[in-house]
Enzyme design. Structure first.
Site, PDB file in Angstrom:
ATOM      1  N   ASN A   1       0.832  -1.197   0.000  1.00  0.00           N
ATOM      2  CA  ASN A   1       0.000   0.000   0.000  1.00  0.00           C
ATOM      3  C   ASN A   1       0.872   1.255   0.000  1.00  0.00           C
ATOM      4  OD1 ASN A   1      -2.566   1.637   0.606  1.00  0.00           O
ATOM      5  ND2 ASN A   1      -1.246   2.179   2.315  1.00  0.00           N
ATOM      6  N   GLU A   2       0.721   2.081  -1.028  1.00  0.00           N
ATOM      7  CA  GLU A   2       1.257   3.441  -1.101  1.00  0.00           C
ATOM      8  C   GLU A   2       2.757   3.523  -0.844  1.00  0.00           C
ATOM      9  OE1 GLU A   2      -2.719   6.069  -0.077  1.00  0.00           O
ATOM     10  OE2 GLU A   2      -1.187   5.864   1.481  1.00  0.00           O
ATOM     11  N   MET A   3       3.500   2.562  -1.357  1.00  0.00           N
ATOM     12  CA  MET A   3       4.956   2.641  -1.226  1.00  0.00           C
ATOM     13  C   MET A   3       5.626   3.056  -2.527  1.00  0.00           C
ATOM     14  SD  MET A   3       5.484  -0.573   1.374  1.00  0.00           S
ATOM     15  CE  MET A   3       7.200  -0.772   0.993  1.00  0.00           C
TER      16      MET A   3
ATOM     17  N   SER B   1      -0.319  -0.342  -4.637  1.00  0.00           N
ATOM     18  CA  SER B   1      -1.555   0.417  -4.804  1.00  0.00           C
ATOM     19  C   SER B   1      -1.346   1.796  -4.194  1.00  0.00           C
ATOM     20  CB  SER B   1      -2.725  -0.294  -4.122  1.00  0.00           C
ATOM     21  OG  SER B   1      -3.936   0.402  -4.322  1.00  0.00           O
TER      22      SER B   1
ATOM     23  N   HIS C   1      -5.309   6.385  -5.879  1.00  0.00           N
ATOM     24  CA  HIS C   1      -5.831   6.795  -4.579  1.00  0.00           C
ATOM     25  C   HIS C   1      -6.153   8.275  -4.697  1.00  0.00           C
ATOM     26  CE1 HIS C   1      -3.743   3.362  -2.095  1.00  0.00           C
ATOM     27  NE2 HIS C   1      -4.460   2.907  -3.126  1.00  0.00           N
TER      28      HIS C   1
END
Length: 820
Positions: free
Chosen positions: A422-424, A471, A490
């Site tokens: 997630n969001e890396m 993501s 996102h």
């Protein structure tokens, strides 16, 4: 073949102390201390701060247990620990078995030589997670979210347990999954891989098994399949003495396909895989599966590259939310709690949940429910918003973790996607991580982990499920990961970016996997954590139960853009929930009516892990907020939506079903008291699946500066003489509408096993809210608009032990005008 559970009553203590205390396994130090009243409930007031010491201490768990002769007669006996959280040393009868460093892994030791008939002792010691990682942080700080305790990336446990922008800093310690003895003789099933082959309406199910052997003996691998109606099929394959694996296959008779929620039924087949030597059963694995195909379609088109899931060849619009752990202490989650959350998602017409990477790989019962209710699962690996170690020991730990969990979950019918993190990737591409110390080293470590190691594991262990690196991502490493032309996005320009709700209409993403808006939880939930003296948005306690910086102030700022200041705190709670629902509705309706470009909308977030102001639509105590009722409307299979630009309104119909829909659309431009200025309608056929523009209406001659605060457009969707939905478009902000007392009138009745409530308004009632005092009722609809002269019928299940008169007296019906 024998199995003996060691779960249940244990004892525990802080290391270095004398007295043992009663404990429950599975559980945690924190929950055991709470049960003994040794610490206060961390979810009340600011008690969280007063229990931080627990994670700073070392703890140990002890069990005395009996082993009988039948277990000891097995050639091999294994101690199996499904979940140790997180650093643990395990000893049996005084002999050290090993060390654990991963809450997501199973640990298994052959203990036959250490067991005695009669009493045995098991000791599990847990060094402090915080004391362990602190020296590592001092030597090599790793970036992690500012809401979290430092050092979390060094430990393989749920990242959010160190704190998040919606969750407390309460890292659990303990045995959080089952512990058992497994006795086996001759051989055991080491791994079973189920696969399906679909071709021209026919389906074959195969089971590839790998076997751990201890003797050279001929074996038989059996595959048994039981259909939804009880029909049984069997197949078998013999394994010669030198063979360590084999495949059995069944051609399914009259295969029944599994469909996501809203597209068809969810028939499930029982699968049993047996390993035998002659008539002796050596080992067994059981599964439930649905028959379906799934693909992630990424094809060039006029807008870039598509990102569309297709099930059984049918492209779907993914409707759903993001899932976080349902409790900061996961062993407290009951079966009823979990089912309520998944069933509530299905009742809101959701067909996908994203198991977010800051939590943990969920338990079997979670996926059982998703399989049963038709909820596809976007499964993140457990990495989120952080820079992680790159040393070989850490990478090897992750390799074993990933392989185990892919093998555990790959047969799941609900499993739709493996996602690396997630969001890396967006952190490396756009959040400034490249400016961190030793950034190039850790960027290479990221590339190794998420572009090589994890996809290679998925390809080898689960070639039937797509892998996605991060993501959000564009699927091109480090290039425009949050772009709208390809992959998922996102969208946080609303909320974090302070943009208005309408900004969603400028964001033509291919798939929106995160977006959302906060609200307060229901008042009854606030009562559990804050005294009435603290019922104020800027009170210390309410700000303690708000983990996003300036979050409460942001809610108030957006609220004053849309609504008048509420008259009291209960009204404020109501208005924040309506505000949240309106925000998410604005985005979802836009993306659904543009489904030729956007193929999914998963709002942040479905659920909470403690009582908190958050983005959730279901609060910690399972209560439906206004957003969840709105989701039931905006995720409906057939949706009529409206888009306003000044005095022009365009109506759209969206159809997510597999059949074209015959509908009638009716609209009415009317004053708040119901006086009609103009009306119209049309019969419409909407393709399947698809979206179509119904009408473009221009009210420039009827709506002007003098009356726009008194006029609304009412639009209705009818099918087979039944009103399916109703919506209202104001021509001024709700705070400026000249709303008056709508004179709501309601009657109650009973029909079958339901209570019925008919609500009528004499003037427009915005966001009608029904509540039964003393009961967490779930209504068929709530927080709905009710224009003048119309009646809405609402139902709810009968309340056990309540007569209708009691329901009537406890029922409260309010609308927006009552809030100011």
């Amino acid at each position: 073949m024998h199995t003996q559970s060691l779960a249940g009553r244990w004892q525990f203590r802080e290391c270095g102390t004398e007295g043992w205390l009663p404990a429950r396994v599975p559980g945690s130090v924190q929950t055991d201390l709470m049960a003994l009243d040794r610490i206060p409930d961390p979810f009340v007031a600011d008690n969280e701060l007063h229990v931080q010491w627990v994670a700073e201490r070392d703890w140990e768990y002890w069990l005395a247990f009996q082993v009988n002769a039948e277990m000891l007669a097995e050639e091999h006996v294994f101690l199996v620990c499904d979940g140790l959280d997180t650093l643990a040393d395990v000893a049996l009868n005084g002999q050290v078995l090993g060390h654990a460093e991963n809450a997501f892994r199973q640990y298994r030791w052959n203990v036959k030589a250490l067991l005695a008939e009669g009493e045995n002792e098991l000791l599990v010691s847990f060094p402090s997670p915080m004391a362990t990682i602190r020296p590592r942080v001092e030597k090599q700080p790793l970036h992690n979210p500012r809401h979290s305790l430092p050092g979390g990336p060094y430990l393989r446990k749920a990242p959010c347990q160190f704190g998040w922008d919606w969750g407390p800093k309460l890292p659990p310690i303990g045995i959080w999954k089952d512990v058992r003895l497994e006795g086996r003789t001759t051989a055991r099933l080491d791994d079973v891989h189920l696969r399906q082959q679909h071709a021209e309406g026919k389906v074959a199910v195969s089971a590839r098994a790998s076997v751990e052997r201890w003797t050279d003996a001929d074996l038989c691998l059996e595959l048994c399949l039981t259909g939804p109606a009880g029909q049984e099929q069997e197949a078998g394959v013999k394994l010669a003495a030198d063979e360590t694996g084999g495949t059995a296959t069944i051609d399914v008779a009259d295969p029944q396909l599994w469909w996501p929620n809203g597209l068809g039924p969810q028939p499930l087949y029982e699968v049993e895989v047996n390993l035998r030597q002659d008539d002796a059963l050596l080992d067994r694995r059981t599964f439930k599966i649905g028959l379906r195909t799934l693909e992630l379609r990424q094809a060039p088109d006029e807008s870039g590259t598509s990102f569309t899931f297709a099930v059984n060849g049918v492209p779907i619009f993914a409707k759903g939310a993001n899932w976080i752990p349902a409790d900061s202490f996961p062993t407290r989650i009951s079966d009823a709690h979990l089912e309520h959350l998944i069933r509530s998602a299905a009742e809101a017409h959701m067909n996908m949940l994203r198991v977010w990477g800051g939590g943990f790989y969920e338990e079997e019962r979670f996926y059982d429910l998703c399989d049963r209710y038709g909820i596809l699962v976007w499964q993140d690996f457990c990495f989120s918003c952080s820079v992680y170690p790159d040393d070989e020991a850490f990478v090897e730990n992750v390799r074993v973790e990933a392989a185990e969990n892919v093998r555990r979950l790959r047969h799941r019918t609900s499993l739709a996607l493996w996602c690396g993190n997630n969001e890396m990737e967006v952190g490396w591409a756009g959040w400034g991580w490249k400016n961190l110390p030793e950034s190039e080293r850790f960027r290479k470590g990221y590339d190794r982990m998420f572009h090589h190691l994890l996809p290679e594991i998925c390809a080898a262990e689960d070639p039937d499920t797509p892998y996605w690196p991060s993501s959000p991502s564009s699927n091109t490493p480090f290039v425009d990961p949050d772009g709208v032309q390809a992959g998922d996005t996102h969208n946080w320009m609303v909320w974090h970016g302070n943009k208005p709700f309408e900004a969603y209409r400028e964001h033509d993403s291919r798939f929106v996997s995160e977006f959302g808006f906060q609200s307060l939880p229901p008042l009854e939930t606030i009562r559990t954590c804050a005294d009435e003296a603290d019922w104020n948005m800027t009170s210390y306690i309410l700000e303690h139960h708000q983990r996003n910086e300036a979050g409460n102030g942001k809610i108030v700022t957006y609220m004053t853009d849309h609504f008048r200041m509420p008259r009291d705190f209960p009204s404020l709670v109501y208005v924040t929930q309506v505000l949240q629902a309106e925000c998410v509705r604005t985005g979802v309706e836009y993306w659904r009516r543009n489904r030729h470009r956007t193929s999914g909308a998963l709002y942040w977030q479905l659920n909470d892990c403690w009582p908190v102001a958050s983005w959730a639509s279901l609060d910690y105590f399972w209560r439906w907020k206004a957003l969840h009722y709105a989701a039931r409307r905006f995720y409906a299979p057939v949706l009529l939506s409206a888009e306003r630009e000044n005095t022009a309104v365009t109506l759209f119909l969206t159809n997510d079903t597999t059949c074209k829909q015959q509908c009638t659309v009716r609209w009415s431009l009317e004053m708040l008291d119901g006086k009609v200025l103009a009306d119209g309608g049309a019969a419409v056929t909407v393709p399947a699946p698809g979206a179509t523009q119904v009408d473009a209406l221009d009210f420039s001659e009827q709506v002007d500066a003098q009356n726009r605060r008194q006029v609304v457009l009412v639009y209705e969707l009818w099918q087979e003489d039944e009103r399916v939905s109703l919506g209202v478009v104001p021509f001024a902000p709700d705070k400026h509408l000249e709303l008056a007392d709508p004179e709501l009138h309601y009657t109650t009745g009973e029909k079958d096993e339901a209570i019925t409530i008919d609500v009528t308004a004499q003037r427009l009632a915005r966001f009608v809210w029904l509540e039964i005092e003393g009961v967490d009722a779930i209504f068929s609809d709530n927080y709905f608009d009710l224009p003048a002269g119309r009646t809405t019928k609402v139902t709810l299940p009968k309340i056990e032990g309540w007569a209708l008169d009691r329901v009537r007296k406890a029922l409260h019906v309010r609308s927006l005008v009552d809030s100011f």
